[in-house]
Every structure is written in C-alpha cells, then in structure tokens.
Design an enzyme around this catalytic site. Structure first.
Site, PDB file in Angstrom:
ATOM      1  N   LYS A 290       0.838  -1.210   0.000  1.00 54.22           N
ATOM      2  CA  LYS A 290       0.000   0.000   0.000  1.00 54.22           C
ATOM      3  C   LYS A 290       0.865   1.248   0.000  1.00 54.22           C
ATOM      4  O   LYS A 290       0.564   2.220  -0.698  1.00 54.22           O
ATOM      5  CB  LYS A 290      -0.942  -0.027   1.215  1.00 54.22           C
TER       6      LYS A 290
ATOM      7  N   GLN B 181      -5.316  -2.175   9.270  1.00 54.19           N
ATOM      8  CA  GLN B 181      -5.034  -3.485   8.672  1.00 54.19           C
ATOM      9  C   GLN B 181      -5.560  -4.603   9.571  1.00 54.19           C
ATOM     10  O   GLN B 181      -5.215  -4.667  10.751  1.00 54.19           O
ATOM     11  CB  GLN B 181      -3.516  -3.644   8.464  1.00 54.19           C
TER      12      GLN B 181
ATOM     13  N   ASP C 153     -11.952   1.645   3.131  1.00 59.75           N
ATOM     14  CA  ASP C 153     -12.128   0.192   3.010  1.00 59.75           C
ATOM     15  C   ASP C 153     -13.608  -0.196   2.945  1.00 59.75           C
ATOM     16  O   ASP C 153     -13.951  -1.343   2.670  1.00 59.75           O
ATOM     17  CB  ASP C 153     -11.489  -0.516   4.228  1.00 59.75           C
TER      18      ASP C 153
END
Length: 283
Positions: free
Chosen positions: A52, A96, A119
C-alpha cells in the site's frame, strides 16, 4: 485456453491515470492522504502494508504508517483513530486486519469516520452499498467489478454465483452484481449441491479461502471465473480458490493467481482515497 483477465495490466493503467488526477487535485490545494494503521507483527499484514505504501508513492498520494506494538490497548488505538478522523491532511484511514484478539474489530471499524472509511467496512458505508447509493466499496469487490467491465462482459441478466459470504468480499460482491442487474446466488459452507449451482454460473466468483476448491467439474463451458483467493498449495506455491489447471481450458475468461484480482484491490484503495479527497474539496 481461456482468456486471462490480467489485473496487473488494468491496475497499471488505472494508477497512471490516477497519478495525473492526483497532480491536478494538488493544484487545487488538496493532497490526498492515506493513514494505514497496523497493530502487531503479522507477516502477511506487513506485506500488504508495504504494498500500500508503494502504491501511494506510485500515485503521488501522501501516506502515513502507524506501526503499533501487539500490546497496544483498544483505548490507545481508538485515540489514534479519533486524531486521524480530525486530521485535515488525511483523506482515508485503514486499519489493517486482523487486529490482536484483545481488540474488538467491530468497535475499531465503527470508530473510523464514514467519510474516511476507504475500506468501506463501516456500517454506514455497508448500508449505502445495500441501497446502491454508495461513496466507497470494499476494495476487492470494486476491483472485480472493474475487471469485469474491462473484459467487456455485460452483467445484466447473467447468472452470477459467489462462493463465499464474507463481509469483505462475498456480500458486497453480491450487491454490486445485483446493482448491475445480474441474477445473483450466494453459496457457502452449508450450501447443498454446490457444484450444481456453480455449473449454472455465467460469472463465478470464488472467495472461499480454500486452495483449488473450485474444480473443473464445477464450472460451465465458456463461463467467466473470477478467483479472489490467495493461498499456498501443498508445494508452498501461490494459488487461488480455483484449480486453474483444471478450469482454464473449459471457461471463457479467468483471473490468474497471482496477477489477477490482487493488484486491483490496492489500486481501488488508491482510487477511493483520491475520491475521498475530491469530496472534501467539493465540501
């Protein structure tokens, strides 16, 4: 041999376009910024976070990484998220997953401001996907839809079968295909006569997390097969949820693993971070 749907190539093109768009946005005084939080030392998570960071560099997106020790408390993590929610230089926040067991995943997801939830795991964004009025979509289903569009496949009226019902892939994938007028069936570990159902699929999405689970006798001649899985086979090689060698000569199109859906996931994260920044400019 089926036509390969190469996410790697589509991803490179989208990132190049995104870089130009980000540069134009910077001229307006807005620099898209992504904050990535990782708690603990999970090796797979470390790899994802590095990827990322690299993608942010490629697209010209500002990034901040918060690597927290495994013993970080839930309160400390919530405090950091609150600070990032109020930080104007940050357009998107990503925690994460998985987080250590002493931290409640739902509480953490709910703490991220919906307008920074790139997300798309927050209940507000999940609800918006349900009604078809969404700002963000979970990045893997978003990438799959981009690949389907790129392949020239018209979803409308097609039999679409999803193997897997996770909140991250299976459920949002179903909604996105439904919004494109697909006829959608979700299958899972309790589904009876699974192979009969998957054999009817014009578009089959495998997102079950089991290596080579979808075999040649489970697919229809000429179908489009999207393999979301990233696993290791008995020899330790990367493989998907689909037995590629059994399926590739029977179907019309298929995503390979690696190089198929994987690169699209991070690219969609970059796209959604850019979109979040764009919305902040529009107010």
């Amino acid at each position: 041999m089926a036509k390969l749907l190469m996410g790697k190539e589509v991803s490179a093109r989208i990132k190049a376009e995104l870089k130009t768009e980000v540069e134009n946005l910077k001229k307006e005084g807005i620099n898209p910024g992504l904050a990535v939080i990782i708690v603990g030392e999970d090796p797979a998570s470390q790899v994802y976070v590095r990827n990322k960071e690299r993608a942010c560099e490629e697209c010209g997106i500002y990034s901040e990484k918060y690597a927290l020790p495994a013993e970080t408390t839930q309160e400390e993590l919530l405090k950091l998220i609150d600070e990032l929610n109020n930080k104007s230089s940050i357009s998107g926040i990503l925690v994460q997953l998985p987080v250590p067991k002493h931290i409640d995943e739902k509480t953490i997801i709910n703490a991220i401001a919906p307008n920074k939830d790139v997300d798309a795991f927050h209940p507000v964004n999940v609800g918006k996907i349900m009604v078809g009025n969404y700002d963000f979509v979970p990045c893997t289903p978003a990438g799959v839809m981009e690949l389907i569009k790129e392949s020239g496949i018209d979803v409308s009226g097609k039999e679409c079968v999803i193997v897997g019902r996770s909140n991250i892939v299976g459920k949002p994938m179903a909604m996105l295909l439904l919004h494109e007028n697909g006829t959608v069936t979700i299958t899972h570990s309790r589904t009876k006569n699974l192979a009969e159902i998957t054999r009817d699929a014009d578009i089959l999405v495998a997102a079950v997390g089991k290596p080579k689970f979808v075999t040649g006798d489970m697919v229809k001649e000429g179908a489009v097969v999207i393999d979301v899985g990233i696993n290791r086979d008995e020899e330790g090689k990367l493989c998907g949820d689909v037995d590629f060698d059994q399926v590739k000569d029977k179907v019309g199109m298929i995503t390979p693993v690696p190089g198929g859906v994987g690169p699209m996931t991070i690219t969609m994260l970059m796209e959604q971070t850019y979109q979040a920044a764009l919305r902040s400019l529009k107010g």
